[in-house]
Each structure stands twice: as C-alpha cells, then as structure tokens.
Design a protein around this motif. Structure first.
Motif, PDB file in Angstrom:
ATOM      1  N   ALA A  50      25.271-123.897   8.997  1.00  0.00           N
ATOM      2  CA  ALA A  50      25.432-122.461   9.641  1.00  0.00           C
ATOM      3  C   ALA A  50      25.448-121.574   8.469  1.00  0.00           C
ATOM      4  O   ALA A  50      25.746-121.960   7.230  1.00  0.00           O
ATOM      5  N   TYR A  51      25.400-120.332   8.738  1.00  0.00           N
ATOM      6  CA  TYR A  51      25.455-119.405   7.753  1.00  0.00           C
ATOM      7  C   TYR A  51      26.826-118.571   7.813  1.00  0.00           C
ATOM      8  O   TYR A  51      26.976-118.225   9.006  1.00  0.00           O
ATOM      9  N   PHE A  52      27.570-118.209   6.695  1.00  0.00           N
ATOM     10  CA  PHE A  52      28.791-117.461   6.801  1.00  0.00           C
ATOM     11  C   PHE A  52      28.695-116.455   6.123  1.00  0.00           C
ATOM     12  O   PHE A  52      28.250-116.297   4.895  1.00  0.00           O
ATOM     13  N   ASP A  53      29.553-115.209   6.484  1.00  0.00           N
ATOM     14  CA  ASP A  53      29.698-114.194   5.305  1.00  0.00           C
ATOM     15  C   ASP A  53      30.666-114.656   4.216  1.00  0.00           C
ATOM     16  O   ASP A  53      31.688-115.424   4.302  1.00  0.00           O
ATOM     17  N   PRO A  54      29.943-114.241   3.062  1.00  0.00           N
ATOM     18  CA  PRO A  54      30.778-114.688   1.935  1.00  0.00           C
ATOM     19  C   PRO A  54      32.056-114.374   1.634  1.00  0.00           C
ATOM     20  O   PRO A  54      33.126-114.987   1.179  1.00  0.00           O
ATOM     21  N   ALA A  55      32.742-113.277   2.546  1.00  0.00           N
ATOM     22  CA  ALA A  55      33.811-112.670   2.395  1.00  0.00           C
ATOM     23  C   ALA A  55      34.591-113.367   3.479  1.00  0.00           C
ATOM     24  O   ALA A  55      36.012-113.009   3.530  1.00  0.00           O
ATOM     25  N   ASP A  56      34.157-114.154   4.511  1.00  0.00           N
ATOM     26  CA  ASP A  56      34.954-114.824   5.334  1.00  0.00           C
ATOM     27  C   ASP A  56      36.123-115.689   4.776  1.00  0.00           C
ATOM     28  O   ASP A  56      35.690-116.402   4.086  1.00  0.00           O
ATOM     29  N   PRO A  57      37.201-115.325   5.093  1.00  0.00           N
ATOM     30  CA  PRO A  57      38.486-116.282   4.586  1.00  0.00           C
ATOM     31  C   PRO A  57      38.288-117.623   4.848  1.00  0.00           C
ATOM     32  O   PRO A  57      38.484-118.470   3.957  1.00  0.00           O
ATOM     33  N   THR A  58      37.890-118.205   5.971  1.00  0.00           N
ATOM     34  CA  THR A  58      37.578-119.349   6.300  1.00  0.00           C
ATOM     35  C   THR A  58      36.661-120.165   5.455  1.00  0.00           C
ATOM     36  O   THR A  58      36.550-121.056   4.906  1.00  0.00           O
ATOM     37  N   ALA A  59      35.425-119.453   5.223  1.00  0.00           N
ATOM     38  CA  ALA A  59      34.325-119.872   4.479  1.00  0.00           C
ATOM     39  C   ALA A  59      34.808-120.069   2.961  1.00  0.00           C
ATOM     40  O   ALA A  59      34.626-121.179   2.063  1.00  0.00           O
ATOM     41  N   GLU A  60      35.773-119.194   2.465  1.00  0.00           N
ATOM     42  CA  GLU A  60      36.267-118.967   1.045  1.00  0.00           C
ATOM     43  C   GLU A  60      37.137-120.179   0.991  1.00  0.00           C
ATOM     44  O   GLU A  60      37.044-120.860  -0.083  1.00  0.00           O
ATOM     45  N   ALA A  61      37.984-120.590   1.909  1.00  0.00           N
ATOM     46  CA  ALA A  61      39.150-121.566   1.995  1.00  0.00           C
ATOM     47  C   ALA A  61      38.283-122.986   2.028  1.00  0.00           C
ATOM     48  O   ALA A  61      38.670-123.610   1.290  1.00  0.00           O
ATOM     49  N   PHE A  62      37.192-122.960   2.710  1.00  0.00           N
ATOM     50  CA  PHE A  62      36.361-124.173   2.714  1.00  0.00           C
ATOM     51  C   PHE A  62      35.804-124.750   1.304  1.00  0.00           C
ATOM     52  O   PHE A  62      35.907-125.693   0.689  1.00  0.00           O
ATOM     53  N   ARG A  63      35.293-123.606   0.439  1.00  0.00           N
ATOM     54  CA  ARG A  63      34.801-123.776  -0.797  1.00  0.00           C
ATOM     55  C   ARG A  63      35.819-124.093  -1.763  1.00  0.00           C
ATOM     56  O   ARG A  63      35.724-124.890  -2.438  1.00  0.00           O
ATOM     57  N   VAL A  64      36.920-123.589  -1.700  1.00  0.00           N
ATOM     58  CA  VAL A  64      38.172-124.039  -2.501  1.00  0.00           C
ATOM     59  C   VAL A  64      38.622-125.316  -2.207  1.00  0.00           C
ATOM     60  O   VAL A  64      38.884-126.163  -3.056  1.00  0.00           O
ATOM     61  N   LEU A  65      38.736-125.745  -1.069  1.00  0.00           N
ATOM     62  CA  LEU A  65      38.887-127.117  -0.520  1.00  0.00           C
ATOM     63  C   LEU A  65      38.058-128.105  -1.207  1.00  0.00           C
ATOM     64  O   LEU A  65      38.425-129.187  -1.611  1.00  0.00           O
ATOM     65  N   ALA A  66      36.818-127.839  -1.081  1.00  0.00           N
ATOM     66  CA  ALA A  66      35.858-128.733  -1.502  1.00  0.00           C
ATOM     67  C   ALA A  66      36.052-128.809  -3.186  1.00  0.00           C
ATOM     68  O   ALA A  66      36.000-130.040  -3.609  1.00  0.00           O
ATOM     69  N   ALA A  67      36.165-127.792  -3.757  1.00  0.00           N
ATOM     70  CA  ALA A  67      36.503-127.919  -5.444  1.00  0.00           C
ATOM     71  C   ALA A  67      37.755-128.774  -5.532  1.00  0.00           C
ATOM     72  O   ALA A  67      37.788-129.274  -6.573  1.00  0.00           O
ATOM     73  N   ARG A  68      38.699-128.222  -4.926  1.00  0.00           N
ATOM     74  CA  ARG A  68      40.092-128.813  -5.307  1.00  0.00           C
ATOM     75  C   ARG A  68      40.135-130.496  -4.721  1.00  0.00           C
ATOM     76  O   ARG A  68      40.902-131.098  -5.714  1.00  0.00           O
ATOM     77  N   THR A  69      39.488-130.560  -3.881  1.00  0.00           N
ATOM     78  CA  THR A  69      39.539-132.147  -3.397  1.00  0.00           C
ATOM     79  C   THR A  69      38.409-132.883  -4.021  1.00  0.00           C
ATOM     80  O   THR A  69      38.115-134.140  -3.965  1.00  0.00           O
ATOM     81  N   ARG A  70      37.368-132.086  -4.909  1.00  0.00           N
ATOM     82  CA  ARG A  70      36.254-133.002  -5.595  1.00  0.00           C
ATOM     83  C   ARG A  70      35.442-133.605  -4.310  1.00  0.00           C
ATOM     84  O   ARG A  70      34.972-134.644  -4.707  1.00  0.00           O
TER      85      ARG A  70
END
Length: 97
Positions: A50-70
């Motif tokens: 899916a496509y999300f607004d880059p400013a969406d807090p859920t999308a941002e949290a997902f990106r951070v989660l992916a980075a922190r959990t590798r």
C-alpha cells in the motif's frame, strides 16, 4: 602546465560500429492472466502493499520499528498480516482450514 585530456577522449572520438538491430516482434494482442504471468524479480510470488503519507505516524513508526529490530519490511508485514488473519479467524471464515 600541461593540458589535461579526458580518459573518455578516445572512446568518444572514435565512432563505434553498430550492429543492425534485430527485428522486434509485435506484442501479443491478449494479455496473459495474472496467474500465468511469471515476469518480475520474484517468480511465484505476488506483491501485497500500500501507499502511505510519509507524515503518517503509523508509517513512521513502522519504518523505525524495521530499523531498530533490523527486520525487513516484508518480514514485519508478513507477521502483521498473519496476526490480522488470526484475529479475525479469516482462514476459517473463508473456507481455508
């Protein structure tokens, strides 16, 4: 001071011999069904996204989660979809046991 010459000078100056292009076949008039298509980088798999607004807090949290959990986005999405299917018992409701 000596004049600088480009390393590409000889390649650019000399015309390269061109081979004649092979004749192109015309595209088929009917498109194959999505199940029959095997093109792409991952044969035997399909894209789910899916496509999300880059400013969406859920999308941002997902990106951070992916980075922190590798973990990859694909891995995290697979886990989330599996839990969603289990939560709504979608596998049982739609005939897959």
């Amino acid at each position: 001071m000596a004049k600088r010459t480009s390393l590409l000078g000889p390649a650019v100056a000399a015309p390269s011999p061109r081979e004649p292009e092979p004749e192109r076949q015309s595209a088929p008039t009917t498109l194959p069904s999505s199940a029959a298509r095997s093109g792409g980088k991952r044969p035997g798999k399909y894209h789910l996204g899916a496509y999300f607004d880059p400013a969406d807090p859920t999308a941002e949290a997902f990106r951070v989660l992916a980075a922190r959990t590798r973990r990859s986005h694909q891995d995290l999405l697979a886990e989330a979809i599996s839990e969603l299917v289990a939560k709504y018992e979608a596998d049982k409701q739609f005939g897959r046991v």
